[in-house]
Design an enzyme around this catalytic site. Structure first.
Site, PDB file in Angstrom:
ATOM      1  N   LYS A  30      83.128 102.898  59.111  1.00 47.26           N
ATOM      2  CA  LYS A  30      81.824 102.629  58.497  1.00 47.26           C
ATOM      3  C   LYS A  30      81.466 103.657  57.427  1.00 47.26           C
ATOM      4  O   LYS A  30      80.907 103.303  56.390  1.00 47.26           O
ATOM      5  CB  LYS A  30      80.720 102.554  59.558  1.00 47.26           C
ATOM      6  CG  LYS A  30      80.390 103.873  60.244  1.00 47.26           C
ATOM      7  CD  LYS A  30      79.302 103.696  61.281  1.00 47.26           C
ATOM      8  CE  LYS A  30      79.023 104.972  62.034  1.00 47.26           C
ATOM      9  NZ  LYS A  30      78.484 106.050  61.226  1.00 47.26           N
ATOM     10  N   THR A  31      81.808 104.944  57.663  1.00 51.88           N
ATOM     11  CA  THR A  31      81.482 105.975  56.663  1.00 51.88           C
ATOM     12  C   THR A  31      82.243 105.703  55.379  1.00 51.88           C
ATOM     13  O   THR A  31      81.721 105.870  54.276  1.00 51.88           O
ATOM     14  CB  THR A  31      81.817 107.387  57.203  1.00 51.88           C
ATOM     15  OG1 THR A  31      81.181 107.556  58.464  1.00 51.88           O
ATOM     16  CG2 THR A  31      81.342 108.468  56.255  1.00 51.88           C
ATOM     17  N   ASP A 213      72.747 104.232  57.670  1.00 48.30           N
ATOM     18  CA  ASP A 213      73.816 104.454  58.644  1.00 48.30           C
ATOM     19  C   ASP A 213      73.226 104.396  60.058  1.00 48.30           C
ATOM     20  O   ASP A 213      72.049 104.693  60.253  1.00 48.30           O
ATOM     21  CB  ASP A 213      74.427 105.839  58.372  1.00 48.30           C
ATOM     22  CG  ASP A 213      75.698 106.074  59.168  1.00 48.30           C
ATOM     23  OD1 ASP A 213      76.268 105.105  59.688  1.00 48.30           O
ATOM     24  OD2 ASP A 213      76.124 107.239  59.255  1.00 48.30           O
ATOM     25  N   GLU A 214      74.048 104.034  61.048  1.00 48.59           N
ATOM     26  CA  GLU A 214      73.625 103.996  62.469  1.00 48.59           C
ATOM     27  C   GLU A 214      72.322 103.202  62.626  1.00 48.59           C
ATOM     28  O   GLU A 214      71.376 103.626  63.289  1.00 48.59           O
ATOM     29  CB  GLU A 214      73.437 105.420  63.024  1.00 48.59           C
ATOM     30  CG  GLU A 214      74.673 106.300  62.935  1.00 48.59           C
ATOM     31  CD  GLU A 214      75.741 105.973  63.966  1.00 48.59           C
ATOM     32  OE1 GLU A 214      75.631 104.926  64.627  1.00 48.59           O
ATOM     33  OE2 GLU A 214      76.688 106.750  64.100  1.00 48.59           O
ATOM     34  N   GLN A 244      76.619 100.025  70.471  1.00 51.97           N
ATOM     35  CA  GLN A 244      76.462 101.478  70.618  1.00 51.97           C
ATOM     36  C   GLN A 244      74.991 101.905  70.559  1.00 51.97           C
ATOM     37  O   GLN A 244      74.680 103.042  70.209  1.00 51.97           O
ATOM     38  CB  GLN A 244      77.270 102.216  69.551  1.00 51.97           C
ATOM     39  CG  GLN A 244      78.773 102.022  69.704  1.00 51.97           C
ATOM     40  CD  GLN A 244      79.564 102.873  68.736  1.00 51.97           C
ATOM     41  OE1 GLN A 244      79.654 104.088  68.882  1.00 51.97           O
ATOM     42  NE2 GLN A 244      80.151 102.245  67.732  1.00 51.97           N
ATOM     43  N   ARG A 596      85.556 106.765  72.572  1.00 51.60           N
ATOM     44  CA  ARG A 596      85.773 108.097  71.953  1.00 51.60           C
ATOM     45  C   ARG A 596      87.257 108.453  71.978  1.00 51.60           C
ATOM     46  O   ARG A 596      87.708 109.314  71.232  1.00 51.60           O
ATOM     47  CB  ARG A 596      85.019 109.211  72.719  1.00 51.60           C
ATOM     48  CG  ARG A 596      83.496 109.189  72.735  1.00 51.60           C
ATOM     49  CD  ARG A 596      82.874 108.896  71.408  1.00 51.60           C
ATOM     50  NE  ARG A 596      82.684 107.467  71.237  1.00 51.60           N
ATOM     51  CZ  ARG A 596      82.466 106.869  70.062  1.00 51.60           C
ATOM     52  NH1 ARG A 596      82.456 107.579  68.959  1.00 51.60           N
ATOM     53  NH2 ARG A 596      82.287 105.572  69.975  1.00 51.60           N
TER      54      ARG A 596
END
Length: 666
Positions: A30-31, A213-214, A244, A596
């Protein structure tokens, strides 16, 4: 520029026809998408950098984004680009528009400790759990755009009535101090844009494209800020993952994903499902786990990184045995595979679980780092200095005044401060303003008044210089004037004083660098210190150490090998989160833990734990049964191990023996 992106990533970058939601699964890049979209807007679409804002949740994420964009843009084409947290953007807006809401531009930003202290004074109690309860309630009200008056009207019982009354007094106190707390940095900009059309038009013209973002972590207040800035055109890209969404307890509202569809009927949705982080076994388990939640958007993670090792599920007799088992497995794996300590993370639901792991790691001399340790900015010596800086920025900041006037001591005692406080309260002015009033001379003896007036004059001189001179010179003169180094050696043991003075020098060096890099005055830097403290990820660079972290703090991070511990009913899911909606959030937390891991994932649960001094039987978490069972290998259970597990154990033992033999031969 887009050749390194996969097809959905390219689609997300090139979509400019109205609002876009990018559903970015864990580890799906995503970044990379946000950074490439910023570069695409500037290089291919003619946008100027100062008309684009990328909004994140932490300073670390903002820095990473800025660096990624920097590698994609040449020269000065990105100049003026805003890459900041929601709170930093709010602070920038408020500095420029403070007058419209009755504040001066040099207001103070209070940190959590200051906010707690004010709440404690209003409640007239030092009971930390009660203060935290009220503070948490006020924070949730602010995040939901509920005013003190509305909170009072809606209160359903005496506890809520009490919290609402405190909220009303708390806000009056903040206004008197010309201060804002963390939540105000979003709430006030929303009120500002909502109530002042000219200000709204100005900021809509300035920020013509938004990237968030997020997005799943936004609260009601942040969503309204986005809506106001984006306007009816909705020129934005929101990037998030409903799987998430794990911050409902602090006001985040995953329903904002649903609202996007309702408020923007033309909303386009792009799904990023290719995972670049984890093996297939890990992703298969993550997918089967999260499939048990009700879904707004269906998506399934996949990977080209191969099948990978089975997921280990280990049973321990109790928490001490659990910690010993995990550390021994970790050390054996490290020895076998020649890995680094930094390749391993031990993740848990609550901070209290860390203690026993810390003990075993120390016994085995294993270096480790605990996430969310105390911040550099929380150290007493740093808070002493920042009190002076806050006063230079805003002399009406009473909490800063009290700390600065008494540290180091300058002949102002508790009685003098009490009399000053009563006089200031009676006149509805700040402590600093009261110092210079003639009427105060009738309340205090000359020997009490003199040190106060000297302190006031000293601050006036500093304020005057702060507008005109570079930060390094003023800081140097400030430390010399209050003789802070001598003060530390007077009140501390020599070694402690030396450490604290070193911290002060580090802080001064940091301020000086920031002043130079950001071309900011001491006044501007003073306003941002509290914000940096609250948004910093508190990482001091890369060290080779095992990472101990809560699941919440681990979101956004990744590790080659993860030990997910205490996967039991009552811990994960938490015993206070057993109603359906809360179990779904706990399942998302488990999903975050599973995703993770890059290559290795192990889970543990205990057969019994001590609670309140008594042993209690434990059950494995329901979430273990929801994982892809074909990818799990159980060990330590009372049932006999399967032939496959025995074979794996024998193979590992033979491998270790062979490696030890090679080592001896060498």
């Amino acid at each position: 520029m887009l050749s390194h992106l996969n097809s959905p990533q390219r689609e997300a970058v090139k979509h400019l026809d109205g609002p876009l939601l990018v559903l970015a699964g864990a580890g799906s890049g995503k970044t990379r998408v946000i950074a490439h979209k910023i570069a695409y807007l500037i290089r291919e679409c003619g946008y100027s950098g100062n008309h684009i804002a990328a909004i994140t949740f932490t300073n670390k994420a903002a820095r990473e984004m800025q660096e990624r964009v920097g590698t994609l843009l040449e020269g000065k084409s990105g100049r003026g680009l805003t890459v900041s947290t929601f709170h930093s953007l709010g602070l920038t807006m408020l500095r420029q528009e403070a007058g419209a809401i009755g504040y001066k531009p040099r207001f103070s930003v209070l940190d959590a400790a200051d906010a707690m202290h004010i709440t404690s004074e209003i409640l007239k109690t030092t009971d930390k759990s009660e203060i935290r309860r009220i503070q948490g309630r006020i924070s949730l009200w602010k995040n939901a755009l509920v005013s003190p008056e509305l909170a009072l009207k809606q209160a359903e019982d005496e506890a809520e009535h009490q919290a609402a009354r405190v909220y009303l007094t708390y806000q009056d106190t903040l206004r008197a101090y010309q201060a804002m707390d963390f939540d105000d940095l979003i709430l006030r900009p929303v009120e500002l844009l909502r109530d002042h059309p000219a200000v709204l038009e100005k900021w809509q013209n300035k920020l013509r494209y938004l990237l968030i973002d997020e997005y799943q972590d936004t609260n009601a207040c942040q969503y309204q800020l986005l809506r106001l800035l984006a306007g009816v055109k909705g020129m934005f890209t929101a990037v998030g993952d409903d799987d998430q969404a794990i911050y409902a307890w602090r006001g985040a509202d995953a329903n904002n994903l649903r609202l996007l569809r309702e408020d923007y009927p033309r909303l386009a949705v792009v799904k990023l499902e290719q995972n670049y982080r984890s093996t297939l076994r890990i992703l298969r388990s993550a997918n089967t786990l999260i499939a048990n939640n009700t879904k707004l958007f269906e998506k399934k993670l996949w990977s080209e990184l191969g099948l990978g090792d089975p997921i280990q599920v280990m049973t321990a007799k109790n928490d001490e045995h659990e910690a010993e088992t995990v550390v021994m497995r970790l050390l054996a794996h490290k020895f076998q595979h020649r890995t680094r300590f930094g390749d391993y993370a031990i993740l848990y639901r609550g901070n209290h679980q860390a203690r026993v792991f810390e003990q075993v790691l120390r016994n085995e001399r294993v270096p480790y780092r605990l996430s969310g340790g105390s911040s550099f900015f929380d150290k007493a010596e740093i808070k002493d200095l920042t009190a002076y800086l806050r006063l230079i920025a805003n002399s009406d900041d009473d909490p800063a005044f009290i700390r600065a006037v008494t540290t180091p001591k300058r002949g102002v005692g508790a009685q003098t401060l009490e009399a000053l406080g009563q006089y200031a309260a009676g006149r509805h002015i700040s402590l600093f303003a009261a110092v210079f009033e003639e009427g105060l001379a009738h309340q205090l003896a000359p020997r009490q008044l003199e040190p106060l007036r000297e302190f006031g004059a000293f601050l006036n001189r500093l304020q005057y210089r702060a507008e005109r001179e570079p930060a390094p010179q003023i800081l140097s003169d400030l430390l010399a004037a209050i003789d802070y180094e001598t003060y530390l050696y007077d009140v501390e043991e020599p070694r402690a004083a030396e450490t604290k003075w070193k911290n002060v020098q580090d802080f001064v060096g940091w301020i000086n660098r920031k002043a130079e890099e950001d071309e900011k005055s001491l006044v501007e830097l003073a306003q941002t210190i509290a914000l940096i403290n609250m948004l910093e990820n508190r990482e001091d660079g890369e060290v080779d150490a095992v990472k101990l972290s809560t699941l919440h703090a681990a979101k956004g991070l990744e590790y080659p090998h993860v030990f997910l511990v205490g996967v039991e009913e009552g811990i994960l899911p938490h015993r206070e989160s057993l109603e359906p909606a809360k179990v779904e959030e706990e399942r998302r937390l488990m999903y975050v833990g599973v995703t993770r891991a890059q290559r290795g994932l192990s889970m543990t649960y205990c057969l019994k734990r001590k609670r309140g001094g008594e042993w209690q039987a434990c059950e494995p978490s329901r979430f273990i049964a929801e994982l892809s069972q074909e990818d799990l290998r159980y060990s330590g259970r009372e049932t006999a191990p399967t032939e496959e597990t025995k074979a794996e154990g024998n193979a590992r033992l033979a491998q270790l023996k062979a490696m030890l033999g090679k080592k001896d031969a060498a």
